[in-house]
Design a protein around this motif. Structure first.
Motif, PDB file in Angstrom:
ATOM      1  N   ARG A  71       0.826  -1.216   0.000  1.00 31.91           N
ATOM      2  CA  ARG A  71       0.000   0.000   0.000  1.00 31.91           C
ATOM      3  C   ARG A  71       0.861   1.268   0.000  1.00 31.91           C
ATOM      4  O   ARG A  71       1.920   1.316   0.621  1.00 31.91           O
ATOM      5  CB  ARG A  71      -0.962   0.000   1.178  1.00 31.91           C
ATOM      6  N   ASP A 118      -0.890   4.421   0.275  1.00 35.90           N
ATOM      7  CA  ASP A 118      -1.793   5.498   0.694  1.00 35.90           C
ATOM      8  C   ASP A 118      -1.249   6.168   1.949  1.00 35.90           C
ATOM      9  O   ASP A 118      -0.197   5.796   2.470  1.00 35.90           O
ATOM     10  CB  ASP A 118      -3.188   4.902   0.965  1.00 35.90           C
ATOM     11  N   ALA A 140      -0.043   4.143   4.990  1.00 37.95           N
ATOM     12  CA  ALA A 140       1.006   3.129   4.822  1.00 37.95           C
ATOM     13  C   ALA A 140       2.057   3.189   5.925  1.00 37.95           C
ATOM     14  O   ALA A 140       2.507   2.156   6.419  1.00 37.95           O
ATOM     15  CB  ALA A 140       1.664   3.287   3.453  1.00 37.95           C
TER      16      ALA A 140
END
Length: 475
Positions: A418, A420, A423
């Motif tokens: 991830r 985003d 994270a």
């Protein structure tokens, strides 16, 4: 180019490459001295247009959206540090026989007759810390100084300002040195050399040669790292003033003309009456904050430059004690359940990460981001025995994962896909689950941050926030 008086700028046609901080500073300064200045920048949009409007009020023309064409009549190009030597604008300048220089070169040429000497610092890692340590030491000695160059106030603004300085602590990047042929420092240091910015310089040899420019014309001392022979080679290759000395620093016992460490004491065997028989105590290792090995090396380099300028030993000690490191440089965030959490988001390349990893054990390492062309085999090999586990984040994490598989296959690795905003929080939680009391969770990414964050500061803040949230849960 040779030295120019201020009057020489009247009516000159100068093109400034880049609308960043140093570009705006150069444009304003040269327009103020009577030059006809045009700034070119490939960008466009709100921020660029706002800066262009401000510069227009100062009589500076700005061309947005075209960074490749040389404005007609240009007789000098002033570049910002990040522009590559291969840029089309510079090829056009070369074809027209026009010099290209940087803001540091302009600052050097604009100094007045009573200008303060420069103590200059470069290296792959540790530049900012060492420059700020040096400024702290010089201040403790009662000298009027500032840490400038690649940090703080734009260097041209300082040179043209009204503040009367005794000496300046100047951090210089390889980019800035590449474009500063006239620079002649009082004394200078190259802290270390490791592959970095090779996409800009084209080769390690070209990168090293640009770093080595800092020694050209030195008056008193060329300070090098005794543990890094490449830095000493640069001293040997430099053309310096007669009487200028090569001064080494080492984490071991210093030889003559070196500074080093003896039983927890920083000592000087360079700037003493009899360097073969005498050693001057400067400070204790405990005076260095934090006392990690690479930071002690930074302190020794700063001390060497200060001593070259005639600073007394007590000021070295007082300056090091007063120094506070910047955020995100081996910063202790918290201890949670017996585990220390350290933020070294500033470790944006493998050399910096290796120094950081060498300061702790056992470690749960959070790493990854943009590799900038780096390889990780040497870093993993050097650090494998210290690793309890690894959590990988970012665009180029596979390169680190593959190096770990080759050189530390027994170390558990968590690979976070991830990217985003959550994270980093996930990375901290994964690290916490791998860590045991007495361990250190270390954010030392060995990569740039721009794949997931605005800069390394934002990455460090995300780590610190995640750690504080974890601490609150266990409070």
């Amino acid at each position: 180019m040779g030295s120019r008086q201020v009057s020489d700028w009247q009516g000159r046609n100068v093109t400034v490459a880049g609308l960043g901080v140093s570009g705006v500073s150069a444009a304003r300064a040269l327009a103020g001295l009577g030059a006809r200045v045009t700034v070119v920048d490939g960008g466009s949009g709100g921020t660029h247009e706002a800066r262009a409007a401000e510069l227009a009020e100062a009589g500076v023309a700005v061309r947005l959206g075209d960074a490749e064409t040389l404005p007609e009549g240009t007789d000098l190009v002033v570049t910002s540090p990040g522009w590559k030597p291969s840029s089309p604008l510079f090829a056009a300048a070369a074809a027209a026989g026009v010099d290209v220089v940087g803001d540091v070169e302009i600052a050097w040429l604009l100094r007045g007759p009573d200008a303060p000497p420069w103590l200059a610092i470069t290296g792959t890692n540790g530049k900012t810390t060492t420059t700020r340590m040096l400024a702290s030491i010089l201040t403790a000695a009662g000298l009027r100084t500032a840490a400038i160059g690649n940090i703080g106030t734009p260097i041209i603004d300082v040179v043209l300002g009204d503040e009367p300085y005794d000496v300046l602590a100047v951090e210089l990047s390889s980019y800035q040195l590449h474009w500063a042929p006239s620079l002649r420092a009082h004394s200078a240091a190259v802290l270390n050399l490791a592959p970095d910015h090779l996409d800009w310089h084209g080769s390690m040899e070209a990168y090293a040669a640009d770093k080595g420019r800092i020694y050209e014309g030195n008056k008193v001392a060329c300070v090098y790292n005794a543990a890094d022979p490449a830095t000493e080679e640069l001293v040997r290759a430099a053309d310096v003033e007669e009487g200028c000395r090569a001064i080494g620093f080492t984490l071991g016992t210093p030889g003559p003309s070196q500074l080093g460490v003896v039983e927890g004491i920083l000592v000087d065997r360079a700037f003493v009456a009899d360097r073969h028989k005498q050693a001057q105590e400067l400070a204790e290792v405990a005076d260095v904050n934090p006392p990690a090995p690479h930071n002690i090396a930074n302190a020794l380099a700063a001390a060497a430059l200060a001593r070259a300028f005639g600073v007394e030993p007590a000021a070295v000690r007082d300056g090091l004690r007063a120094f506070r490191p910047d955020a995100h440089r081996i910063e202790h965030v918290a201890e949670v359940e017996g585990v220390a959490y350290i933020d070294d988001s500033k470790a944006t390349n493998t050399h910096a990460a290796e120094a950081s990893l060498a300061a702790y054990e056992p470690i749960v390492w959070i790493a990854g981001g943009l590799a900038k062309g780096a390889t990780f085999d040497e870093l993993v090999t050097a650090s494998a025995k210290r690793l309890r586990g690894v959590v990988l984040i970012g665009a180029d994490r596979a390169l680190i994962r593959e190096a770990l598989a080759r050189h530390a296959p027994e170390v558990p690795v968590v690979d976070l896909e991830r990217t985003d905003t959550g994270a980093m929080s996930a990375a901290v939680r994964e690290a916490a689950s791998l860590a045991r009391p007495g361990d250190t969770v270390l954010l030392a990414p060995a990569c740039a941050s721009m794949d997931m964050f605005t800069n390394y500061n934002e990455r460090g803040e995300a780590f610190a926030e995640a750690v504080r949230a974890l601490a609150d849960e266990h409070a």
